[in-house]
Design a protein around this motif. Structure first.
Motif, mmCIF file in Angstrom:
data_model
loop_
_atom_site.group_PDB
_atom_site.id
_atom_site.type_symbol
_atom_site.label_atom_id
_atom_site.label_comp_id
_atom_site.label_asym_id
_atom_site.label_seq_id
_atom_site.Cartn_x
_atom_site.Cartn_y
_atom_site.Cartn_z
ATOM 1 N N ALA A 62 0.847 -1.194 0.000
ATOM 2 C CA ALA A 62 0.000 0.000 0.000
ATOM 3 C C ALA A 62 0.879 1.239 0.000
ATOM 4 O O ALA A 62 1.841 1.333 0.756
ATOM 5 C CB ALA A 62 -0.918 -0.016 1.224
ATOM 6 N N SER A 63 0.554 2.156 -0.921
ATOM 7 C CA SER A 63 1.321 3.395 -1.027
ATOM 8 C C SER A 63 0.563 4.337 -1.956
ATOM 9 O O SER A 63 -0.341 3.916 -2.688
ATOM 10 C CB SER A 63 2.711 3.126 -1.605
ATOM 11 O OG SER A 63 2.610 2.814 -2.987
ATOM 12 N N PRO A 64 0.930 5.607 -1.954
ATOM 13 C CA PRO A 64 0.308 6.537 -2.903
ATOM 14 C C PRO A 64 0.557 6.127 -4.360
ATOM 15 O O PRO A 64 -0.286 6.377 -5.217
ATOM 16 C CB PRO A 64 0.979 7.884 -2.581
ATOM 17 C CG PRO A 64 1.479 7.756 -1.185
ATOM 18 C CD PRO A 64 1.827 6.304 -1.012
ATOM 19 N N TYR A 65 1.682 5.477 -4.635
ATOM 20 C CA TYR A 65 1.989 5.050 -6.003
ATOM 21 C C TYR A 65 1.042 3.936 -6.449
ATOM 22 O O TYR A 65 0.531 3.948 -7.567
ATOM 23 C CB TYR A 65 3.448 4.588 -6.116
ATOM 24 C CG TYR A 65 4.418 5.661 -5.721
ATOM 25 C CD1 TYR A 65 4.583 6.804 -6.509
ATOM 26 C CD2 TYR A 65 5.147 5.559 -4.545
ATOM 27 C CE1 TYR A 65 5.463 7.812 -6.143
ATOM 28 C CE2 TYR A 65 6.030 6.558 -4.171
ATOM 29 C CZ TYR A 65 6.182 7.679 -4.971
ATOM 30 O OH TYR A 65 7.042 8.672 -4.607
ATOM 31 N N ARG A 66 0.821 2.986 -5.544
ATOM 32 C CA ARG A 66 -0.132 1.913 -5.863
ATOM 33 C C ARG A 66 -1.536 2.492 -6.027
ATOM 34 O O ARG A 66 -2.259 2.116 -6.949
ATOM 35 C CB ARG A 66 -0.115 0.834 -4.785
ATOM 36 C CG ARG A 66 -0.965 -0.386 -5.181
ATOM 37 C CD ARG A 66 -0.924 -1.463 -4.154
ATOM 38 N NE ARG A 66 -1.897 -1.172 -3.110
ATOM 39 C CZ ARG A 66 -2.147 -1.975 -2.099
ATOM 40 N NH1 ARG A 66 -1.484 -3.103 -1.940
ATOM 41 N NH2 ARG A 66 -3.053 -1.639 -1.206
ATOM 42 N N ASP A 67 -1.902 3.429 -5.167
ATOM 43 C CA ASP A 67 -3.217 4.069 -5.282
ATOM 44 C C ASP A 67 -3.366 4.779 -6.626
ATOM 45 O O ASP A 67 -4.426 4.723 -7.248
ATOM 46 C CB ASP A 67 -3.435 5.076 -4.142
ATOM 47 C CG ASP A 67 -3.541 4.416 -2.780
ATOM 48 O OD1 ASP A 67 -3.742 3.175 -2.720
ATOM 49 O OD2 ASP A 67 -3.402 5.140 -1.771
ATOM 50 N N LEU A 68 -2.307 5.440 -7.064
ATOM 51 C CA LEU A 68 -2.345 6.132 -8.354
ATOM 52 C C LEU A 68 -2.544 5.135 -9.493
ATOM 53 O O LEU A 68 -3.355 5.370 -10.400
ATOM 54 C CB LEU A 68 -1.057 6.928 -8.576
ATOM 55 C CG LEU A 68 -0.929 7.600 -9.942
ATOM 56 C CD1 LEU A 68 -2.043 8.612 -10.159
ATOM 57 C CD2 LEU A 68 0.446 8.240 -10.087
ATOM 58 N N LEU A 69 -1.834 4.016 -9.453
ATOM 59 C CA LEU A 69 -2.011 3.001 -10.500
ATOM 60 C C LEU A 69 -3.428 2.441 -10.487
ATOM 61 O O LEU A 69 -4.021 2.226 -11.550
ATOM 62 C CB LEU A 69 -0.973 1.891 -10.356
ATOM 63 C CG LEU A 69 0.457 2.299 -10.710
ATOM 64 C CD1 LEU A 69 1.442 1.198 -10.330
ATOM 65 C CD2 LEU A 69 0.566 2.628 -12.193
ATOM 66 N N HIS A 70 -3.966 2.213 -9.299
ATOM 67 C CA HIS A 70 -5.366 1.762 -9.214
ATOM 68 C C HIS A 70 -6.297 2.791 -9.846
ATOM 69 O O HIS A 70 -7.201 2.442 -10.611
ATOM 70 C CB HIS A 70 -5.790 1.531 -7.757
ATOM 71 C CG HIS A 70 -5.497 0.174 -7.242
ATOM 72 N ND1 HIS A 70 -6.163 -0.954 -7.654
ATOM 73 C CD2 HIS A 70 -4.585 -0.248 -6.332
ATOM 74 C CE1 HIS A 70 -5.687 -2.000 -7.031
ATOM 75 N NE2 HIS A 70 -4.721 -1.610 -6.216
ATOM 76 N N SER A 71 -6.077 4.044 -9.512
ATOM 77 C CA SER A 71 -6.916 5.104 -10.066
ATOM 78 C C SER A 71 -6.833 5.135 -11.592
ATOM 79 O O SER A 71 -7.856 5.279 -12.276
ATOM 80 C CB SER A 71 -6.488 6.451 -9.473
ATOM 81 O OG SER A 71 -7.235 7.490 -10.033
#
Length: 144
Positions: free
Chosen positions: A119-128
């Motif tokens: 979990a990280s902002p980078y993973r969140d960005l890819l999900h988005s």
């Protein structure tokens, strides 16, 4: 390249490569999204075999299959045929199976990403980006 910098483990590298392929497909599907106006749709005008068209052809009866191919050929020259082809690609059946395919690809990419990255902002960005790509790939919702 980023995966190679992060790990040298062959299994992880293969998994990241798979994610990259899925991510690329999702972005291409977003790029292939139908325009609101069929007359402006470059893919219809140049005869590109998009996943939407391939899905429609795969699920069509033999006569519908021939009709879609005929429309595809005519759409390269005739704006009216482009509009007719767009309508044929927006039937409830075609939209349903295409939506199911897009959803499955998005889920597969998201699941793989969750396995590979903490979990990280980078993973969140890819999900988005995956979710946005799926929404864009489905294009405008047809009028009732």
């Amino acid at each position: 390249m980023a995966a190679r910098l992060a790990t040298g483990h062959p299994v992880h590298l293969r998994a990241w490569r798979t994610f990259g392929e899925l991510f690329g497909v999702m972005r291409q599907l977003a790029n292939d999204a139908p325009y609101q106006d069929a007359l402006l749709d470059a893919d219809l005008a140049n005869g590109t075999l998009t996943l939407l068209l391939a899905d429609a052809l795969e699920n069509a009866s033999p006569s519908e299959h021939r009709h879609l191919l005929h429309l595809r050929a005519r759409a390269r020259q005739e704006p009216h045929a482009r509009t007719e082809l767009r309508a044929a690609l927006r039937t409830a059946q075609t939209v349903g199976t295409y939506t199911d395919r897009i959803t499955a690809l998005r889920r597969q990419a998201c699941t793989l990403l969750d396995r590979l990255a903490p979990a990280s902002p980078y993973r969140d960005l890819l999900h988005s980006l995956l979710h946005t790509s799926a929404r864009q790939a489905l294009g405008p919702t047809p009028a009732p």
